[in-house]
Write a protein that holds these residues in place. Structure first.
Motif, PDB file in Angstrom:
ATOM      1  N   VAL A 168       0.840  -1.196   0.000  1.00 39.00           N
ATOM      2  CA  VAL A 168       0.000   0.000   0.000  1.00 39.00           C
ATOM      3  C   VAL A 168       0.879   1.252   0.000  1.00 39.00           C
ATOM      4  CG1 VAL A 168      -1.712   1.338   1.280  1.00 39.00           C
ATOM      5  CG2 VAL A 168      -1.907  -1.157   1.176  1.00 39.00           C
ATOM      6  N   ILE A 169       1.896   1.257   0.862  1.00 41.27           N
ATOM      7  CA  ILE A 169       2.794   2.408   0.955  1.00 41.27           C
ATOM      8  C   ILE A 169       3.451   2.681  -0.393  1.00 41.27           C
ATOM      9  CG2 ILE A 169       4.990   3.199   1.940  1.00 41.27           C
ATOM     10  CD1 ILE A 169       4.125   1.784   4.563  1.00 41.27           C
ATOM     11  N   LEU A 170       3.966   1.619  -1.017  1.00 45.19           N
ATOM     12  CA  LEU A 170       4.653   1.771  -2.302  1.00 45.19           C
ATOM     13  C   LEU A 170       3.725   2.323  -3.373  1.00 45.19           C
ATOM     14  CD1 LEU A 170       7.311   1.332  -3.828  1.00 45.19           C
ATOM     15  CD2 LEU A 170       6.514  -0.973  -4.387  1.00 45.19           C
ATOM     16  N   SER A 171       2.507   1.796  -3.429  1.00 42.70           N
ATOM     17  CA  SER A 171       1.584   2.224  -4.484  1.00 42.70           C
ATOM     18  C   SER A 171       1.070   3.640  -4.244  1.00 42.70           C
ATOM     19  CB  SER A 171       0.412   1.253  -4.606  1.00 42.70           C
ATOM     20  OG  SER A 171      -0.372   1.265  -3.433  1.00 42.70           O
ATOM     21  N   ARG A 172       0.819   3.991  -2.973  1.00 41.75           N
ATOM     22  CA  ARG A 172       0.201   5.286  -2.684  1.00 41.75           C
ATOM     23  C   ARG A 172       1.197   6.444  -2.622  1.00 41.75           C
ATOM     24  NH1 ARG A 172      -5.224   4.824  -1.502  1.00 41.75           N
ATOM     25  NH2 ARG A 172      -5.867   2.767  -2.242  1.00 41.75           N
ATOM     26  N   MET A 173       2.483   6.159  -2.624  1.00 42.98           N
ATOM     27  CA  MET A 173       3.433   7.276  -2.645  1.00 42.98           C
ATOM     28  C   MET A 173       3.843   7.619  -4.079  1.00 42.98           C
ATOM     29  SD  MET A 173       7.016   5.657  -1.295  1.00 42.98           S
ATOM     30  CE  MET A 173       8.235   5.075  -2.492  1.00 42.98           C
ATOM     31  N   GLN A 174       3.243   6.908  -5.051  1.00 47.98           N
ATOM     32  CA  GLN A 174       3.543   7.186  -6.458  1.00 47.98           C
ATOM     33  C   GLN A 174       2.852   8.473  -6.915  1.00 47.98           C
ATOM     34  OE1 GLN A 174       5.935   5.464  -7.941  1.00 47.98           O
ATOM     35  NE2 GLN A 174       5.999   4.338  -5.985  1.00 47.98           N
ATOM     36  N   SER A 175       3.438   9.092  -7.919  1.00 49.00           N
ATOM     37  CA  SER A 175       2.891  10.330  -8.484  1.00 49.00           C
ATOM     38  C   SER A 175       3.459  10.511  -9.882  1.00 49.00           C
ATOM     39  CB  SER A 175       3.267  11.518  -7.595  1.00 49.00           C
ATOM     40  OG  SER A 175       3.020  12.741  -8.260  1.00 49.00           O
ATOM     41  N   ASP A 176       2.740  11.269 -10.695  1.00 48.23           N
ATOM     42  CA  ASP A 176       3.264  11.614 -12.020  1.00 48.23           C
ATOM     43  C   ASP A 176       4.414  12.606 -11.926  1.00 48.23           C
ATOM     44  OD1 ASP A 176       1.422   9.965 -13.220  1.00 48.23           O
ATOM     45  OD2 ASP A 176      -0.051  11.565 -13.543  1.00 48.23           O
ATOM     46  N   ILE A 177       4.589  13.213 -10.754  1.00 50.74           N
ATOM     47  CA  ILE A 177       5.699  14.139 -10.526  1.00 50.74           C
ATOM     48  C   ILE A 177       6.856  13.321  -9.942  1.00 50.74           C
ATOM     49  CG2 ILE A 177       6.415  16.306  -9.454  1.00 50.74           C
ATOM     50  CD1 ILE A 177       3.949  16.497 -11.320  1.00 50.74           C
ATOM     51  N   PRO A 178       7.901  13.025 -10.702  1.00 54.07           N
ATOM     52  CA  PRO A 178       8.933  12.075 -10.266  1.00 54.07           C
ATOM     53  C   PRO A 178       9.597  12.428  -8.936  1.00 54.07           C
ATOM     54  CG  PRO A 178       9.180  12.579 -12.605  1.00 54.07           C
ATOM     55  CD  PRO A 178       8.155  13.520 -12.072  1.00 54.07           C
ATOM     56  N   LEU A 179       9.715  13.710  -8.627  1.00 53.70           N
ATOM     57  CA  LEU A 179      10.383  14.103  -7.390  1.00 53.70           C
ATOM     58  C   LEU A 179       9.652  13.578  -6.153  1.00 53.70           C
ATOM     59  CD1 LEU A 179      12.542  15.709  -5.853  1.00 53.70           C
ATOM     60  CD2 LEU A 179      11.100  17.744  -6.078  1.00 53.70           C
TER      61      LEU A 179
ATOM     62  N   PHE B 241       2.355   7.132   6.775  1.00 50.48           N
ATOM     63  CA  PHE B 241       2.435   8.369   5.991  1.00 50.48           C
ATOM     64  C   PHE B 241       2.394   9.600   6.904  1.00 50.48           C
ATOM     65  CE2 PHE B 241       0.716   6.404   1.802  1.00 50.48           C
ATOM     66  CZ  PHE B 241       2.018   6.168   1.376  1.00 50.48           C
ATOM     67  N   ILE B 242       1.555   9.560   7.927  1.00 49.04           N
ATOM     68  CA  ILE B 242       1.519  10.675   8.883  1.00 49.04           C
ATOM     69  C   ILE B 242       2.880  10.828   9.541  1.00 49.04           C
ATOM     70  CG2 ILE B 242       0.567  11.467  11.088  1.00 49.04           C
ATOM     71  CD1 ILE B 242      -2.076  10.085  10.271  1.00 49.04           C
ATOM     72  N   HIS B 243       3.447   9.708   9.986  1.00 49.89           N
ATOM     73  CA  HIS B 243       4.753   9.738  10.650  1.00 49.89           C
ATOM     74  C   HIS B 243       5.837  10.268   9.713  1.00 49.89           C
ATOM     75  CE1 HIS B 243       8.115   8.703  13.124  1.00 49.89           C
ATOM     76  NE2 HIS B 243       8.538   7.766  12.309  1.00 49.89           N
ATOM     77  N   THR B 244       5.851   9.776   8.479  1.00 49.24           N
ATOM     78  CA  THR B 244       6.874  10.193   7.521  1.00 49.24           C
ATOM     79  C   THR B 244       6.749  11.677   7.194  1.00 49.24           C
ATOM     80  OG1 THR B 244       6.850   7.973   6.564  1.00 49.24           O
ATOM     81  CG2 THR B 244       7.909   9.693   5.278  1.00 49.24           C
ATOM     82  N   ALA B 245       5.513  12.146   7.044  1.00 49.57           N
ATOM     83  CA  ALA B 245       5.294  13.568   6.774  1.00 49.57           C
ATOM     84  C   ALA B 245       5.842  14.425   7.911  1.00 49.57           C
ATOM     85  CB  ALA B 245       3.803  13.838   6.573  1.00 49.57           C
ATOM     86  N   THR B 246       5.603  13.998   9.155  1.00 49.86           N
ATOM     87  CA  THR B 246       6.096  14.780  10.290  1.00 49.86           C
ATOM     88  C   THR B 246       7.623  14.773  10.329  1.00 49.86           C
ATOM     89  OG1 THR B 246       5.957  12.927  11.862  1.00 49.86           O
ATOM     90  CG2 THR B 246       4.015  14.333  11.641  1.00 49.86           C
ATOM     91  N   LEU B 247       8.242  13.655   9.937  1.00 51.86           N
ATOM     92  CA  LEU B 247       9.708  13.602   9.909  1.00 51.86           C
ATOM     93  C   LEU B 247      10.269  14.576   8.882  1.00 51.86           C
ATOM     94  CD1 LEU B 247      10.559   9.779  10.196  1.00 51.86           C
ATOM     95  CD2 LEU B 247      10.346  11.478  12.014  1.00 51.86           C
ATOM     96  N   LEU B 248       9.655  14.614   7.700  1.00 50.00           N
ATOM     97  CA  LEU B 248      10.111  15.541   6.661  1.00 50.00           C
ATOM     98  C   LEU B 248      10.020  16.983   7.161  1.00 50.00           C
ATOM     99  CD1 LEU B 248       8.527  13.910   3.496  1.00 50.00           C
ATOM    100  CD2 LEU B 248      10.969  14.205   3.924  1.00 50.00           C
ATOM    101  N   HIS B 249       8.908  17.316   7.798  1.00 50.48           N
ATOM    102  CA  HIS B 249       8.727  18.665   8.318  1.00 50.48           C
ATOM    103  C   HIS B 249       9.690  18.948   9.475  1.00 50.48           C
ATOM    104  CE1 HIS B 249       4.352  18.931   6.585  1.00 50.48           C
ATOM    105  NE2 HIS B 249       5.284  19.034   5.666  1.00 50.48           N
TER     106      HIS B 249
END
Length: 337
Positions: A33-44, A88-96
């Protein structure tokens, strides 16, 4: 708080191996799920998100969701999407967090903000927050949405509270506990509690799992704050003394400051303001922490919270799941030895 310490059961060195083994199959589904849902047409976006998500973290929070579901004999698959939302919540908080802190290392690797810059890190964090809410909506439970959205808001409040306390050496122990209760323990609690919702258990079960996760999260953060002064970069995955140089007023500093002489207090005031951040200053800080038992007493408190987490599991039947969750709490504090 009493200084009485209950010995945690388990003579061997605790690890996360039992809980990882317990949820290994479910974790494969979550990873998909994580792998599929972090995909985007924006490669970055997948490039930057993947840098952190694949960066060697234990994924403790989603594992807790899965393990608590096993504890309740839940046989469905809803927890897979929700465990991914938690990650995803945890990862977002780490990035911030890394942007706010100006961090160079996380889990021994260069942080995303150092590689791609602050704007990209913040925006990809926002993307991951949005993905987490998509997953919650797909689950369809307003109760789950309320629990996880509230946790997200509380985490943000905790981070702002920590920012206002930064370099404020007069920060009280109560405020410090409020901060870590929000920025760390809230997501641990929510990750555990949502398992009771998907398993359709009553509020008593929800509250018991919430208590387990919350106390585990506080213990985990207390140990993190202690080992920032006594561990090494290889073990921590970040630079030694980062909290000291960033002026983060954590419990070891609060205790040493409260117990210190006038001269020692002046040192801590100067250090937290960023005026004493050399290697020699860090060495002096470590000696003061040792002299006043600040690290040892921080770990005493961590063990007390770990015991509370374990006690919260008492209503549940003995078995592999409960044993694994008990050992996860033991592991959280064993890292401080």
């Amino acid at each position: 708080m009493s200084a009485t310490v209950h010995t945690l059961p388990n003579a061997r060195q605790p690890s996360l191996d039992p809980v990882m083994a317990l949820v290994s199959k479910d974790m494969q589904a979550v990873n998909s799920v994580i792998l599929s849902r972090m995909q985007s047409d924006i490669p970055l976006i997948p490039e930057l998100a993947g840098h952190l998500i694949a960066g060697g973290g234990k994924r403790m929070r989603p594992m807790l969701t899965l393990a608590c579901a096993r504890l309740l004999d839940y046989g469905g698959t809803r927890h897979h999407l929700l465990a991914a939302a938690v990650e995803f919540i945890h990862t977002a908080t780490l990035l911030h967090d890394d942007v706010v802190d100006g961090s160079d290392l996380r889990r021994g690797k260069r942080t995303a903000n150092i590689i791609w810059g602050n704007p990209a890190s913040v925006l990809v964090g926002d993307f991951l927050f949005s993905r987490s809410f998509e997953l919650m909506v797909e689950d369809g439970s307003l109760k789950v949405l309320r629990i996880l959205s509230n946790a997200s808001a509380v985490i943000a409040e905790g981070e702002v509270n920590q920012l206002t306390a930064q370099r404020q050496v007069s920060t009280s122990e109560d405020k410090y506990l409020d901060i870590i209760g929000s920025k760390t323990a809230a997501l641990f609690a929510a990750a555990c509690r949502i398992a009771a919702v998907v398993a359709e258990r009553d509020e008593g079960v929800e509250l018991a799992l919430d208590s387990y996760g919350r106390n585990l999260g506080i213990a985990f953060q207390l140990v993190d704050d202690a080992i920032d002064y006594v561990s090494d970069a290889a073990q921590m995955g970040k630079d030694v003394g980062d909290d000291f140089r960033d002026g983060k007023v954590t419990l070891p500093v609060i205790l040493a400051y409260a117990r210190g002489s006038t001269e020692e207090r002046r040192f801590w005031e100067d250090a937290m303001l960023g005026h004493r951040v050399s290697d020699d200053d860090l060495s002096h800080a470590k000696s003061l922490l040792q002299q006043h038992d600040a690290i040892a007493d921080t770990l005493v408190r961590a063990r007390l919270y770990a015991r509370r987490a374990i006690d919260a599991l008492a209503p549940f039947p003995a078995g592999q799941a409960r044993s694994a969750l008990v050992e996860a709490a033991e592991f959280a504090v064993a890292r401080g030895y």
